[in-house]
Design a protein around this motif. Structure first.
Motif, PDB file in Angstrom:
ATOM      1  N   PRO A 109      21.920 -22.858  24.040  1.00 50.27           N
ATOM      2  CA  PRO A 109      22.141 -22.479  25.438  1.00 50.27           C
ATOM      3  C   PRO A 109      21.051 -21.545  25.946  1.00 50.27           C
ATOM      4  O   PRO A 109      20.358 -20.887  25.172  1.00 50.27           O
ATOM      5  N   GLY A 110      20.915 -21.497  27.262  1.00 55.52           N
ATOM      6  CA  GLY A 110      19.985 -20.564  27.876  1.00 55.52           C
ATOM      7  C   GLY A 110      18.612 -21.155  28.142  1.00 55.52           C
ATOM      8  O   GLY A 110      18.321 -22.298  27.802  1.00 55.52           O
ATOM      9  N   GLN A 111      17.779 -20.336  28.757  1.00 57.51           N
ATOM     10  CA  GLN A 111      16.420 -20.751  29.079  1.00 57.51           C
ATOM     11  C   GLN A 111      15.532 -20.672  27.844  1.00 57.51           C
ATOM     12  O   GLN A 111      15.847 -19.988  26.863  1.00 57.51           O
ATOM     13  N   LYS A 112      14.422 -21.405  27.908  1.00 62.54           N
ATOM     14  CA  LYS A 112      13.485 -21.423  26.791  1.00 62.54           C
ATOM     15  C   LYS A 112      12.072 -21.123  27.274  1.00 62.54           C
ATOM     16  O   LYS A 112      11.689 -21.511  28.380  1.00 62.54           O
ATOM     17  N   VAL A 113      11.324 -20.447  26.433  1.00 60.16           N
ATOM     18  CA  VAL A 113       9.900 -20.203  26.659  1.00 60.16           C
ATOM     19  C   VAL A 113       9.164 -20.637  25.402  1.00 60.16           C
ATOM     20  O   VAL A 113       9.470 -20.168  24.302  1.00 60.16           O
ATOM     21  N   VAL A 114       8.198 -21.541  25.559  1.00 60.13           N
ATOM     22  CA  VAL A 114       7.516 -22.133  24.409  1.00 60.13           C
ATOM     23  C   VAL A 114       6.086 -21.610  24.325  1.00 60.13           C
ATOM     24  O   VAL A 114       5.336 -21.650  25.310  1.00 60.13           O
ATOM     25  N   LEU A 115       5.734 -21.107  23.148  1.00 64.99           N
ATOM     26  CA  LEU A 115       4.345 -20.748  22.854  1.00 64.99           C
ATOM     27  C   LEU A 115       3.775 -21.877  21.999  1.00 64.99           C
ATOM     28  O   LEU A 115       4.132 -22.014  20.828  1.00 64.99           O
ATOM     29  N   ALA A 116       2.932 -22.693  22.596  1.00 62.74           N
ATOM     30  CA  ALA A 116       2.426 -23.887  21.921  1.00 62.74           C
ATOM     31  C   ALA A 116       1.061 -23.614  21.314  1.00 62.74           C
ATOM     32  O   ALA A 116       0.194 -23.002  21.939  1.00 62.74           O
ATOM     33  N   VAL A 117       0.871 -24.073  20.083  1.00 63.05           N
ATOM     34  CA  VAL A 117      -0.403 -23.948  19.386  1.00 63.05           C
ATOM     35  C   VAL A 117      -0.937 -25.357  19.163  1.00 63.05           C
ATOM     36  O   VAL A 117      -0.399 -26.122  18.369  1.00 63.05           O
ATOM     37  N   ALA A 132       6.362 -23.569  29.570  1.00 58.08           N
ATOM     38  CA  ALA A 132       5.276 -23.150  28.686  1.00 58.08           C
ATOM     39  C   ALA A 132       4.976 -21.674  28.884  1.00 58.08           C
ATOM     40  O   ALA A 132       4.875 -21.188  30.008  1.00 58.08           O
ATOM     41  N   GLY A 133       4.876 -20.958  27.780  1.00 58.62           N
ATOM     42  CA  GLY A 133       4.400 -19.587  27.817  1.00 58.62           C
ATOM     43  C   GLY A 133       2.900 -19.598  27.605  1.00 58.62           C
ATOM     44  O   GLY A 133       2.193 -20.466  28.106  1.00 58.62           O
ATOM     45  N   LYS A 134       2.401 -18.677  26.838  1.00 56.44           N
ATOM     46  CA  LYS A 134       0.970 -18.625  26.558  1.00 56.44           C
ATOM     47  C   LYS A 134       0.589 -19.697  25.544  1.00 56.44           C
ATOM     48  O   LYS A 134       1.316 -19.929  24.584  1.00 56.44           O
ATOM     49  N   ILE A 152      -0.326 -14.209  18.200  1.00 56.85           N
ATOM     50  CA  ILE A 152       1.037 -14.682  18.459  1.00 56.85           C
ATOM     51  C   ILE A 152       2.038 -13.543  18.302  1.00 56.85           C
ATOM     52  O   ILE A 152       2.961 -13.386  19.122  1.00 56.85           O
ATOM     53  N   LEU A 153       1.863 -12.723  17.266  1.00 54.66           N
ATOM     54  CA  LEU A 153       2.767 -11.604  17.050  1.00 54.66           C
ATOM     55  C   LEU A 153       2.699 -10.600  18.205  1.00 54.66           C
ATOM     56  O   LEU A 153       3.732 -10.069  18.638  1.00 54.66           O
ATOM     57  N   ILE A 154       1.514 -10.345  18.698  1.00 59.60           N
ATOM     58  CA  ILE A 154       1.354  -9.423  19.835  1.00 59.60           C
ATOM     59  C   ILE A 154       2.079  -9.976  21.064  1.00 59.60           C
ATOM     60  O   ILE A 154       2.776  -9.245  21.779  1.00 59.60           O
ATOM     61  N   GLU A 155       1.933 -11.284  21.299  1.00 62.57           N
ATOM     62  CA  GLU A 155       2.592 -11.905  22.447  1.00 62.57           C
ATOM     63  C   GLU A 155       4.111 -11.859  22.303  1.00 62.57           C
ATOM     64  O   GLU A 155       4.832 -11.543  23.260  1.00 62.57           O
ATOM     65  N   LEU A 156       4.611 -12.162  21.102  1.00 60.36           N
ATOM     66  CA  LEU A 156       6.060 -12.132  20.879  1.00 60.36           C
ATOM     67  C   LEU A 156       6.615 -10.725  21.050  1.00 60.36           C
ATOM     68  O   LEU A 156       7.672 -10.524  21.673  1.00 60.36           O
ATOM     69  N   VAL A 230       3.920 -13.562   7.566  1.00 59.13           N
ATOM     70  CA  VAL A 230       3.902 -14.557   6.501  1.00 59.13           C
ATOM     71  C   VAL A 230       4.545 -15.862   6.976  1.00 59.13           C
ATOM     72  O   VAL A 230       4.051 -16.954   6.691  1.00 59.13           O
ATOM     73  N   SER A 231       5.647 -15.762   7.719  1.00 57.49           N
ATOM     74  CA  SER A 231       6.340 -16.957   8.197  1.00 57.49           C
ATOM     75  C   SER A 231       5.454 -17.765   9.132  1.00 57.49           C
ATOM     76  O   SER A 231       5.361 -18.998   9.026  1.00 57.49           O
ATOM     77  N   LEU A 232       4.773 -17.087  10.055  1.00 53.84           N
ATOM     78  CA  LEU A 232       3.899 -17.783  10.999  1.00 53.84           C
ATOM     79  C   LEU A 232       2.660 -18.330  10.296  1.00 53.84           C
ATOM     80  O   LEU A 232       2.210 -19.444  10.585  1.00 53.84           O
ATOM     81  N   PHE A 233       2.082 -17.547   9.382  1.00 49.27           N
ATOM     82  CA  PHE A 233       0.896 -18.000   8.650  1.00 49.27           C
ATOM     83  C   PHE A 233       1.232 -19.244   7.831  1.00 49.27           C
ATOM     84  O   PHE A 233       0.483 -20.241   7.846  1.00 49.27           O
ATOM     85  N   ARG A 234       2.353 -19.215   7.135  1.00 49.80           N
ATOM     86  CA  ARG A 234       2.735 -20.352   6.313  1.00 49.80           C
ATOM     87  C   ARG A 234       3.052 -21.565   7.178  1.00 49.80           C
ATOM     88  O   ARG A 234       2.694 -22.697   6.831  1.00 49.80           O
ATOM     89  N   GLY A 235       3.713 -21.332   8.319  1.00 49.49           N
ATOM     90  CA  GLY A 235       3.998 -22.438   9.229  1.00 49.49           C
ATOM     91  C   GLY A 235       2.733 -23.089   9.741  1.00 49.49           C
ATOM     92  O   GLY A 235       2.636 -24.321   9.820  1.00 49.49           O
TER      93      GLY A 235
END
Length: 300
Positions: A109-117, A132-134, A152-156, A230-235
């Motif tokens: 539920p709710g609105q979504k904001v997507v950070l696409a790489v 779309a976000g940044k 990405i971490l700074i943006e989040l 680590v989660s983002l790097f591994r992803g």
């Protein structure tokens, strides 16, 4: 329209050049897969260290209020980080991921904001109507993953502090045994309660119990940031490994098609040459017979 020997030669040469390009891209993809898979494996030990640090902090702390893992505003949008591809020749890599993301976010539920790489996944997400976000460019080498994850971490963190996003999810393709890849969704923030409780209850590896330096309020956020890193790097690394595996499979199919095309072109070329040689021989024989008949008639 019948083909000439010259046109067939040109097509065979073009197919050979294309085969060389495909072979090079195939070798590059195979090499990249190993590099990104090694990067993921090298993170395992560090990830375990981060988990142990989190376990110490969570064991001594109460609810995660005032930390990046705390629940955001109830009216805040859901943030999603999606790793796709910048380049083509990857089969259904982006399409499969897009379908998975749309289905998963559609059930929330709710609105979504997507950070696409990745440029190609950005376009497909926009076509699907996801806000779309940044946008971020996909790294072309392992060394460029760390700066990307930092951005990405700074943006989040900035969006979370402003109350623009609450929960954060990570979506990417991951290599899978027996197939090229599979889609993965990970709930990054807030930390899963069952996982947090299980981690806090995990026994320490030695009889000497550790203590958090500078107190839990300062140490816990640091470990949480490392967990997110680590989660983002591994992803990202798993997504790049999957992308190159998909590209390798596409290049293998292309190499097979080119080989079959070259075989057909060579067969047509040899048939055309043989036909041309036969015609020339027939002309020689016919001319010889005509000359022989003329000389025979002259001697009568």
């Amino acid at each position: 329209m019948s083909q000439t020997a010259a046109s067939l030669r040109h097509k065979i040469a073009s197919a050979g050049d294309l085969e060389a390009v495909v072979r090079t891209m195939k070798a590059m993809a195979a090499s990249s897969i190993g590099q990104y898979e090694n990067a993921v494996q090298s993170l395992d030990e560090y990830y375990r260290t981060v988990q142990l640090g989190l376990a110490v902090c969570l064991r001594a702390s109460g609810p995660l209020l005032g930390t990046p893992a705390a629940q955001g505003r109830k009216d805040a949008a859901i943030g999603a980080v999606v790793f796709g591809s910048d380049q083509g020749l990857v089969g259904q890599f982006n399409e499969d991921l897009l379908e998975f993301v749309v289905d998963h976010l559609g059930r929330l539920p709710g609105q979504k904001v997507v950070l696409a790489v990745g440029e190609r996944i950005q376009a497909r997400l926009a076509e699907a109507g996801l806000p779309a976000g940044k946008a971020f460019a996909l790294p072309s080498a392992i060394g460029a993953i760390t700066p990307l994850v930092g951005h990405i971490l700074i943006e989040l963190e900035a969006r979370h502090e402003k109350g623009e996003i609450g929960d954060v999810y990570l979506f990417h393709n991951s290599p899978k045994a027996g197939s090229l890849y599979d889609q993965v969704a990970q709930h990054l923030l807030p930390l899963d309660e069952a996982w947090r409780v299980e981690l806090a209850r995990e026994p320490w590896t030695t009889i000497n119990l550790p203590e958090a330096l500078n107190g839990i309020p300062q140490t816990l956020p640091a470990f949480l940031r490392e967990f997110l890193f680590v989660s983002l790097f591994r992803g990202c690394a798993q997504s790049l490994a999957s992308e190159n595996a998909s590209r390798l499979a596409a290049m293998q199919r292309a190499e097979k098609n080119i080989a079959e095309t070259m075989e057909t072109l060579n067969r047509d070329f040899h048939r055309l040459r043989q036909s041309s040689i036969d015609e020339e021989l027939f002309d020689v024989v016919a001319g010889f017979e005509a000359l022989s008949g003329t000389h025979g008639n002259s001697g009568v």
